[in-house]
Write a protein that holds these residues in place. Sequence first.
Motif, PDB file in Angstrom:
ATOM      1  N   LEU A 104      17.473 -16.256  -5.099  1.00 44.32           N
ATOM      2  CA  LEU A 104      16.638 -15.494  -5.761  1.00 44.32           C
ATOM      3  C   LEU A 104      16.903 -14.040  -6.113  1.00 44.32           C
ATOM      4  CD1 LEU A 104      14.482 -13.803  -3.870  1.00 44.32           C
ATOM      5  CD2 LEU A 104      13.565 -16.069  -3.368  1.00 44.32           C
ATOM      6  N   GLN A 105      16.476 -13.465  -6.868  1.00 49.91           N
ATOM      7  CA  GLN A 105      16.682 -11.656  -6.734  1.00 49.91           C
ATOM      8  C   GLN A 105      15.284 -11.108  -6.270  1.00 49.91           C
ATOM      9  OE1 GLN A 105      18.569 -10.464 -10.479  1.00 49.91           O
ATOM     10  NE2 GLN A 105      19.445 -12.483 -10.745  1.00 49.91           N
ATOM     11  N   HIS A 106      15.302 -10.610  -4.963  1.00 52.84           N
ATOM     12  CA  HIS A 106      14.263 -10.057  -4.483  1.00 52.84           C
ATOM     13  C   HIS A 106      13.642  -8.884  -5.180  1.00 52.84           C
ATOM     14  CE1 HIS A 106      16.208  -6.673  -2.307  1.00 52.84           C
ATOM     15  NE2 HIS A 106      17.423  -7.677  -2.192  1.00 52.84           N
ATOM     16  N   ASP A 107      14.529  -7.736  -5.828  1.00 55.65           N
ATOM     17  CA  ASP A 107      14.272  -6.755  -6.741  1.00 55.65           C
ATOM     18  C   ASP A 107      13.828  -6.979  -8.251  1.00 55.65           C
ATOM     19  OD1 ASP A 107      16.740  -7.191  -7.318  1.00 55.65           O
ATOM     20  OD2 ASP A 107      17.564  -5.366  -6.851  1.00 55.65           O
ATOM     21  N   TYR A 108      13.551  -8.307  -8.657  1.00 51.13           N
ATOM     22  CA  TYR A 108      13.084  -8.392 -10.012  1.00 51.13           C
ATOM     23  C   TYR A 108      11.740  -8.876  -9.954  1.00 51.13           C
ATOM     24  CZ  TYR A 108      13.056 -10.147 -14.861  1.00 51.13           C
ATOM     25  OH  TYR A 108      12.606 -10.436 -16.035  1.00 51.13           O
ATOM     26  N   GLY A 109      11.004  -8.410 -10.735  1.00 51.73           N
ATOM     27  CA  GLY A 109       9.381  -8.430 -10.905  1.00 51.73           C
ATOM     28  C   GLY A 109       8.733  -7.358 -11.391  1.00 51.73           C
ATOM     29  N   ALA A 110       7.512  -7.353 -10.946  1.00 53.90           N
ATOM     30  CA  ALA A 110       6.533  -6.464 -11.412  1.00 53.90           C
ATOM     31  C   ALA A 110       5.727  -5.712 -10.469  1.00 53.90           C
ATOM     32  CB  ALA A 110       5.528  -7.240 -12.111  1.00 53.90           C
ATOM     33  N   ALA A 111       5.925  -4.385 -10.562  1.00 57.99           N
ATOM     34  CA  ALA A 111       5.208  -3.253  -9.445  1.00 57.99           C
ATOM     35  C   ALA A 111       3.728  -3.289  -9.992  1.00 57.99           C
ATOM     36  CB  ALA A 111       5.778  -2.091  -9.549  1.00 57.99           C
ATOM     37  N   ASP A 112       2.784  -3.895  -9.302  1.00 54.94           N
ATOM     38  CA  ASP A 112       1.518  -3.731  -9.680  1.00 54.94           C
ATOM     39  C   ASP A 112       0.739  -2.738  -8.518  1.00 54.94           C
ATOM     40  OD1 ASP A 112       1.485  -5.501 -11.811  1.00 54.94           O
ATOM     41  OD2 ASP A 112       1.146  -7.145 -10.386  1.00 54.94           O
ATOM     42  N   PRO A 113      -0.281  -2.280  -8.933  1.00 52.27           N
ATOM     43  CA  PRO A 113      -0.888  -1.255  -7.735  1.00 52.27           C
ATOM     44  C   PRO A 113      -1.090  -2.108  -6.326  1.00 52.27           C
ATOM     45  CG  PRO A 113      -2.130  -1.324  -9.662  1.00 52.27           C
ATOM     46  CD  PRO A 113      -1.162  -2.395  -9.928  1.00 52.27           C
ATOM     47  N   GLY A 114      -0.265  -1.510  -5.395  1.00 51.64           N
ATOM     48  CA  GLY A 114      -0.258  -2.033  -3.918  1.00 51.64           C
ATOM     49  C   GLY A 114       0.482  -2.993  -3.835  1.00 51.64           C
ATOM     50  N   THR A 115       1.233  -3.621  -4.780  1.00 55.75           N
ATOM     51  CA  THR A 115       2.009  -4.734  -4.302  1.00 55.75           C
ATOM     52  C   THR A 115       3.297  -4.777  -5.618  1.00 55.75           C
ATOM     53  OG1 THR A 115       1.957  -7.191  -4.085  1.00 55.75           O
ATOM     54  CG2 THR A 115       0.810  -6.249  -5.939  1.00 55.75           C
ATOM     55  N   PHE A 116       4.306  -5.684  -5.029  1.00 52.92           N
ATOM     56  CA  PHE A 116       5.372  -6.098  -6.080  1.00 52.92           C
ATOM     57  C   PHE A 116       5.413  -7.503  -6.037  1.00 52.92           C
ATOM     58  CE2 PHE A 116       9.833  -7.015  -6.770  1.00 52.92           C
ATOM     59  CZ  PHE A 116      10.229  -6.144  -8.097  1.00 52.92           C
ATOM     60  N   ARG A 117       5.351  -8.126  -7.292  1.00 55.28           N
ATOM     61  CA  ARG A 117       5.308  -9.604  -7.488  1.00 55.28           C
ATOM     62  C   ARG A 117       6.854  -9.997  -8.119  1.00 55.28           C
ATOM     63  NH1 ARG A 117       1.145 -11.611 -11.279  1.00 55.28           N
ATOM     64  NH2 ARG A 117       1.325  -9.771 -12.296  1.00 55.28           N
ATOM     65  N   ARG A 118       7.235 -10.889  -7.366  1.00 51.59           N
ATOM     66  CA  ARG A 118       8.601 -11.472  -7.793  1.00 51.59           C
ATOM     67  C   ARG A 118       8.582 -12.522  -8.611  1.00 51.59           C
ATOM     68  NH1 ARG A 118       8.561  -8.965  -2.223  1.00 51.59           N
ATOM     69  NH2 ARG A 118      10.644  -8.028  -2.300  1.00 51.59           N
ATOM     70  N   TYR A 119       9.148 -12.388  -9.716  1.00 57.44           N
ATOM     71  CA  TYR A 119       9.473 -13.547 -10.648  1.00 57.44           C
ATOM     72  C   TYR A 119      10.956 -13.986 -10.743  1.00 57.44           C
ATOM     73  CZ  TYR A 119       5.069 -11.874 -12.895  1.00 57.44           C
ATOM     74  OH  TYR A 119       3.766 -11.457 -12.696  1.00 57.44           O
ATOM     75  N   ARG A 120      11.228 -15.003 -11.494  1.00 61.63           N
ATOM     76  CA  ARG A 120      12.265 -15.755 -11.444  1.00 61.63           C
ATOM     77  C   ARG A 120      13.329 -14.707 -12.724  1.00 61.63           C
ATOM     78  NH1 ARG A 120      15.023 -21.232 -11.816  1.00 61.63           N
ATOM     79  NH2 ARG A 120      16.604 -21.017 -13.794  1.00 61.63           N
ATOM     80  N   ALA A 121      14.319 -14.285 -12.061  1.00 65.32           N
ATOM     81  CA  ALA A 121      15.231 -13.382 -12.949  1.00 65.32           C
ATOM     82  C   ALA A 121      15.289 -13.747 -14.348  1.00 65.32           C
ATOM     83  CB  ALA A 121      16.433 -12.978 -12.237  1.00 65.32           C
ATOM     84  N   GLY A 122      14.965 -12.671 -15.211  1.00 61.48           N
ATOM     85  CA  GLY A 122      15.246 -13.073 -16.624  1.00 61.48           C
ATOM     86  C   GLY A 122      13.898 -13.627 -17.395  1.00 61.48           C
TER      87      GLY A 122
END
Length: 216
Positions: A89-107
């Motif tokens: 997985l790619q740990h730096d792909y996702g969404a920066a939400d208030p107070g957290t970073f949520r990971r998604y499948r890259a792409g």
Amino acid sequence: MPNLLILAALPEEADALFPNTGTRDAGPIPLRHLTARNHNLTIATCGLGKVNAALAAGLFGAAADLILMTGTCGALGAAPGAYWIAEALQHDYGAADPGTFRRYRAGDWPMGEAAEAHFTAMPDPGLGLPHARIASGDSFIACPQAAADLQSLGATLVDMEVGAVAQAAARLGKPWAAIKAVTDEANDASGGDFQANLLRVARSAAVEIERFLLML
């Protein structure tokens, strides 16, 4: 005879595989071509990071029957040694939400409900290596707090390339595999440990790649 593309980020990792054999092509991405274990091999020294790895996979992967990666990685609690990468997985792909970073499948769209973020490798042919999930990102992890965050993703290894190779292989419709060996523990000693262990560990991964080719 099957065509395999083998990627390595660093020259030390590429040259550890079937050393002193093949013909070389110089260029932005150095290549070495050889026939070994009844396969036509193209070994590409892609450079560090996700962009370099994905670029090499995209440029040369279309002609390959399998995209394979060799080299080194950091441990997130894993023991020293070589590992079959079952998931990436790619740990730096996702969404920066208030107070957290949520990971998604890259792409995938980084919004809404987050599904599984990882890509699955081809089946293990029976190498007997321990299996691992690797977290890839464009940063060298030398921080216990960062390492603990990545462990929360179910990852036991960390590197800068395999997750991008897996994504590129998926886009190309190609199977992929990776074998990586541990140089360091993703802590404040990692820089020195990586340099001290690079040559030995790169060869350790290469030996397992050479053994894997016999099983294809």
